[in-house]
Scaffold this active site. Structure first.
Site, PDB file in Angstrom:
ATOM      1  N   PHE A   1       0.588  -1.206   0.189  1.00 43.45           N
ATOM      2  CA  PHE A   1      -0.371  -0.158  -0.182  1.00 43.45           C
ATOM      3  C   PHE A   1       0.831   1.108  -0.395  1.00 43.45           C
ATOM      4  CE2 PHE A   1      -3.518  -3.184   1.230  1.00 43.45           C
ATOM      5  CZ  PHE A   1      -3.687  -2.988   0.086  1.00 43.45           C
ATOM      6  N   GLU A   2       1.634   1.205   0.755  1.00 43.75           N
ATOM      7  CA  GLU A   2       3.186   2.499   0.961  1.00 43.75           C
ATOM      8  C   GLU A   2       3.333   2.834  -0.331  1.00 43.75           C
ATOM      9  OE1 GLU A   2       2.554   4.864   2.699  1.00 43.75           O
ATOM     10  OE2 GLU A   2       1.798   4.292   4.476  1.00 43.75           O
TER      11      GLU A   2
END
Length: 168
Positions: free
Chosen positions: A14-15
């Site tokens: 996600f990051e």
């Protein structure tokens, strides 16, 4: 506890992993981010990091949030998946360890209150409520919260990511 490799895999999914600083997707500017979700006053447009620094800063950032989540759950039993999900959630929205009772992150959240009360189904349902940035509901945050919920409920990183990919 420490974040497991499964938790780290979801976090990096996600990051992302960026060598060059980029603007916040909700604001188009501050806060600038680099590496694996690292923000701070030292991050600015044009900043570039090498991979070894990204790994070092990620380990340091995770250690900070692991310690804060440990403080917030205060010895309450947690599965590895629950700890991972709470840590990833705090990594994204903040630990919110302060004196006020305003839910600005994990610390004053209903999610944490339900977890501490032993209401795991209720706690898992709370992840979905944290899908806004700059006041706007965002698909990426809905997907991220779905993955965190799956980790919390004991899923593997692969399953959590798969669920997130089909979440609208």
């Amino acid at each position: 506890m420490k974040t497991s490799p499964e938790g780290r895999r979801v976090l990096e999914y996600f990051e992302g992993r960026e060598n060059a600083a980029y603007p916040d997707p909700a604001t188009g500017g501050d806060p600038w981010t680099i590496g694996v979700g690292h923000t701070g006053p030292e991050v600015f447009k044009g900043l570039v990091w090498m991979d070894d620094l990204i790994d070092e800063v990620l380990s340091s950032d995770l250690a900070k949030f692991e310690q804060q989540v440990g403080q917030l759950i205060n010895g309450h039993p947690a599965t590895q998946g629950q700890f991972d999900a709470l840590t990833l959630f705090a990594f994204n929205v903040g630990a919110d360890i302060d004196a006020d009772k305003i839910a600005e992150g994990l610390g004053d959240s209903t999610l944490l209150r339900k977890f501490l009360a032993g209401d795991m189904a209720g706690a898992a349902a709370e992840f979905a409520k944290w899908d806004k940035a700059a006041g706007k509901s965002m698909k990426g945050l809905r997907r991220r919260r779905a993955a965190e919920r799956e980790l919390f409920n004991g899923a593997t990183a692969a399953t959590a990511i798969r669920v997130a990919q089909i979440t609208e």
